[in-house]
Design a protein around this motif. Sequence first.
Motif, PDB file in Angstrom:
ATOM      1  N   ALA A  92     -37.176  13.732 -14.487  1.00 10.00           N
ATOM      2  CA  ALA A  92     -35.821  14.212 -14.208  1.00 10.00           C
ATOM      3  C   ALA A  92     -34.784  13.094 -14.137  1.00 10.00           C
ATOM      4  N   CYS A  93     -35.214  11.856 -14.047  1.00 12.65           N
ATOM      5  CA  CYS A  93     -34.266  10.744 -13.967  1.00 12.65           C
ATOM      6  C   CYS A  93     -33.551  10.556 -15.299  1.00 12.65           C
ATOM      7  N   GLU A  94     -32.284  10.269 -15.224  1.00  8.74           N
ATOM      8  CA  GLU A  94     -31.491  10.050 -16.434  1.00  8.74           C
ATOM      9  C   GLU A  94     -31.023   8.603 -16.572  1.00  8.74           C
ATOM     10  N   ILE A  95     -30.753   7.945 -15.456  1.00  9.88           N
ATOM     11  CA  ILE A  95     -30.324   6.546 -15.512  1.00  9.88           C
ATOM     12  C   ILE A  95     -31.538   5.622 -15.503  1.00  9.88           C
ATOM     13  N   PHE A  96     -32.484   5.902 -14.628  1.00  9.74           N
ATOM     14  CA  PHE A  96     -33.716   5.113 -14.587  1.00  9.74           C
ATOM     15  C   PHE A  96     -34.487   5.322 -15.882  1.00  9.74           C
ATOM     16  N   SER A  97     -34.968   4.242 -16.468  1.00 10.94           N
ATOM     17  CA  SER A  97     -35.812   4.336 -17.660  1.00 10.94           C
ATOM     18  C   SER A  97     -37.267   4.458 -17.222  1.00 10.94           C
ATOM     19  N   HIS A  98     -38.019   5.290 -17.913  1.00 10.83           N
ATOM     20  CA  HIS A  98     -39.434   5.492 -17.602  1.00 10.83           C
ATOM     21  C   HIS A  98     -40.236   4.423 -18.328  1.00 10.83           C
ATOM     22  N   LEU A  99     -40.384   3.268 -17.689  1.00  8.88           N
ATOM     23  CA  LEU A  99     -41.074   2.121 -18.280  1.00  8.88           C
ATOM     24  C   LEU A  99     -41.922   1.411 -17.241  1.00  8.88           C
ATOM     25  N   ALA A 100     -42.965   0.735 -17.694  1.00  8.25           N
ATOM     26  CA  ALA A 100     -43.860   0.022 -16.788  1.00  8.25           C
ATOM     27  C   ALA A 100     -43.414  -1.415 -16.510  1.00  8.25           C
ATOM     28  N   ASN A 101     -42.376  -1.878 -17.174  1.00 10.58           N
ATOM     29  CA  ASN A 101     -41.889  -3.251 -16.966  1.00 10.58           C
ATOM     30  C   ASN A 101     -41.342  -3.404 -15.549  1.00 10.58           C
ATOM     31  N   ILE A 102     -41.124  -4.624 -15.156  1.00 11.87           N
ATOM     32  CA  ILE A 102     -40.389  -4.899 -13.919  1.00 11.87           C
ATOM     33  C   ILE A 102     -39.428  -6.046 -14.178  1.00 11.87           C
ATOM     34  N   GLY A 103     -38.394  -6.134 -13.363  1.00 12.43           N
ATOM     35  CA  GLY A 103     -37.475  -7.253 -13.469  1.00 12.43           C
ATOM     36  C   GLY A 103     -36.476  -7.159 -14.603  1.00 12.43           C
ATOM     37  N   ASP A 104     -36.267  -5.997 -15.142  1.00 11.84           N
ATOM     38  CA  ASP A 104     -35.305  -5.800 -16.224  1.00 11.84           C
ATOM     39  C   ASP A 104     -33.899  -5.700 -15.625  1.00 11.84           C
ATOM     40  N   THR A 105     -32.889  -5.844 -16.446  1.00 14.73           N
ATOM     41  CA  THR A 105     -31.524  -5.641 -15.960  1.00 14.73           C
ATOM     42  C   THR A 105     -31.247  -4.158 -15.746  1.00 14.73           C
ATOM     43  N   ARG A 106     -32.038  -3.309 -16.401  1.00 15.25           N
ATOM     44  CA  ARG A 106     -31.910  -1.858 -16.232  1.00 15.25           C
ATOM     45  C   ARG A 106     -32.897  -1.394 -15.173  1.00 15.25           C
ATOM     46  N   SER A 107     -32.567  -0.312 -14.498  1.00 15.20           N
ATOM     47  CA  SER A 107     -33.462   0.234 -13.487  1.00 15.20           C
ATOM     48  C   SER A 107     -34.585   1.010 -14.153  1.00 15.20           C
ATOM     49  N   LEU A 108     -35.781   0.828 -13.622  1.00 15.21           N
ATOM     50  CA  LEU A 108     -36.971   1.432 -14.195  1.00 15.21           C
ATOM     51  C   LEU A 108     -37.711   2.228 -13.131  1.00 15.21           C
ATOM     52  N   ILE A 109     -38.371   3.295 -13.548  1.00 15.32           N
ATOM     53  CA  ILE A 109     -39.143   4.135 -12.647  1.00 15.32           C
ATOM     54  C   ILE A 109     -40.494   4.418 -13.286  1.00 15.32           C
ATOM     55  N   LEU A 110     -41.537   4.479 -12.449  1.00 10.55           N
ATOM     56  CA  LEU A 110     -42.870   4.717 -12.964  1.00 10.55           C
ATOM     57  C   LEU A 110     -43.692   5.492 -11.944  1.00 10.55           C
ATOM     58  N   HIS A 111     -44.457   6.431 -12.437  1.00  6.40           N
ATOM     59  CA  HIS A 111     -45.447   7.152 -11.631  1.00  6.40           C
ATOM     60  C   HIS A 111     -46.813   6.623 -12.079  1.00  6.40           C
ATOM     61  N   PRO A 112     -47.349   5.601 -11.392  1.00 11.62           N
ATOM     62  CA  PRO A 112     -48.588   4.955 -11.848  1.00 11.62           C
ATOM     63  C   PRO A 112     -49.766   5.911 -12.040  1.00 11.62           C
ATOM     64  N   ALA A 113     -49.882   6.930 -11.178  1.00 13.56           N
ATOM     65  CA  ALA A 113     -51.034   7.831 -11.258  1.00 13.56           C
ATOM     66  C   ALA A 113     -51.090   8.588 -12.584  1.00 13.56           C
ATOM     67  N   SER A 114     -49.945   8.820 -13.209  1.00 13.70           N
ATOM     68  CA  SER A 114     -49.940   9.551 -14.479  1.00 13.70           C
ATOM     69  C   SER A 114     -49.746   8.637 -15.685  1.00 13.70           C
ATOM     70  N   THR A 115     -49.649   7.342 -15.454  1.00 12.52           N
ATOM     71  CA  THR A 115     -49.423   6.417 -16.569  1.00 12.52           C
ATOM     72  C   THR A 115     -50.393   5.236 -16.506  1.00 12.52           C
ATOM     73  N   THR A 116     -50.016   4.168 -15.872  1.00  8.31           N
ATOM     74  CA  THR A 116     -50.789   2.920 -15.907  1.00  8.31           C
ATOM     75  C   THR A 116     -52.157   3.028 -15.240  1.00  8.31           C
ATOM     76  N   HIS A 117     -52.329   3.946 -14.291  1.00 13.30           N
ATOM     77  CA  HIS A 117     -53.595   4.073 -13.568  1.00 13.30           C
ATOM     78  C   HIS A 117     -54.285   5.416 -13.813  1.00 13.30           C
ATOM     79  N   ARG A 118     -53.892   6.119 -14.839  1.00 14.52           N
ATOM     80  CA  ARG A 118     -54.404   7.477 -15.071  1.00 14.52           C
ATOM     81  C   ARG A 118     -55.899   7.512 -15.365  1.00 14.52           C
TER      82      ARG A 118
END
Length: 180
Positions: free
Chosen positions: A115-141
């Motif tokens: 549902a987020c529109e400004i936050f990008s759905h990415l696994a990176n960190i430290g970007d100039t853009r805000s990022l959001i991640l749900h690890p259980a459904s992505t990186t740790h699935r």
Amino acid sequence: MSSDQETFGDLAFTTFSHAVSLRDLGPTMAPMNAFLTITGIETLSLRMERHSQNAQKVAEYLASREDEVEWVSYAGLAGSKYEPLVQRYMPKGAGSVFTFGLKGGFQKGVKVVEACEIFSHLANIGDTRSLILHPASTTHRQLTPEQRENAGAGDNVIRLSIGLETAEDLIKDLEHALAA
């Protein structure tokens, strides 16, 4: 014998290859790359200040949302077990990456991220853009629920990396996502 071979002996070919490749390919960055790198270095302190200020505001907002948010793990929050360390070692802010736990579990985590529109759905960190991640459904699935929980990536965990956008816009985006 050539002068290169007299000077460098058995390493003549290696030295020649090295010198020619440096001459032809260059040991330096392209001018634009150098400009971007130095601009990034020169503005790093300003960007980190903004990252940290934004993260503080977003973490405080999430902590106030007791109906939707179970916990917030941000060292800069008042009452955090890390508060004395932040005051001692990080007086200008506690950084911009943190996690929080949603009430509603796995499916709620997926919905909030989608549902987020400004936050990008990415696994990176430290970007100039805000990022959001749900690890259980992505990186740790691929892990079992128990393994995810032990890794700090339980079904309710959301990881944020706060960028340079205005904190108010980020909060509005999260408010919209939490209501989804």
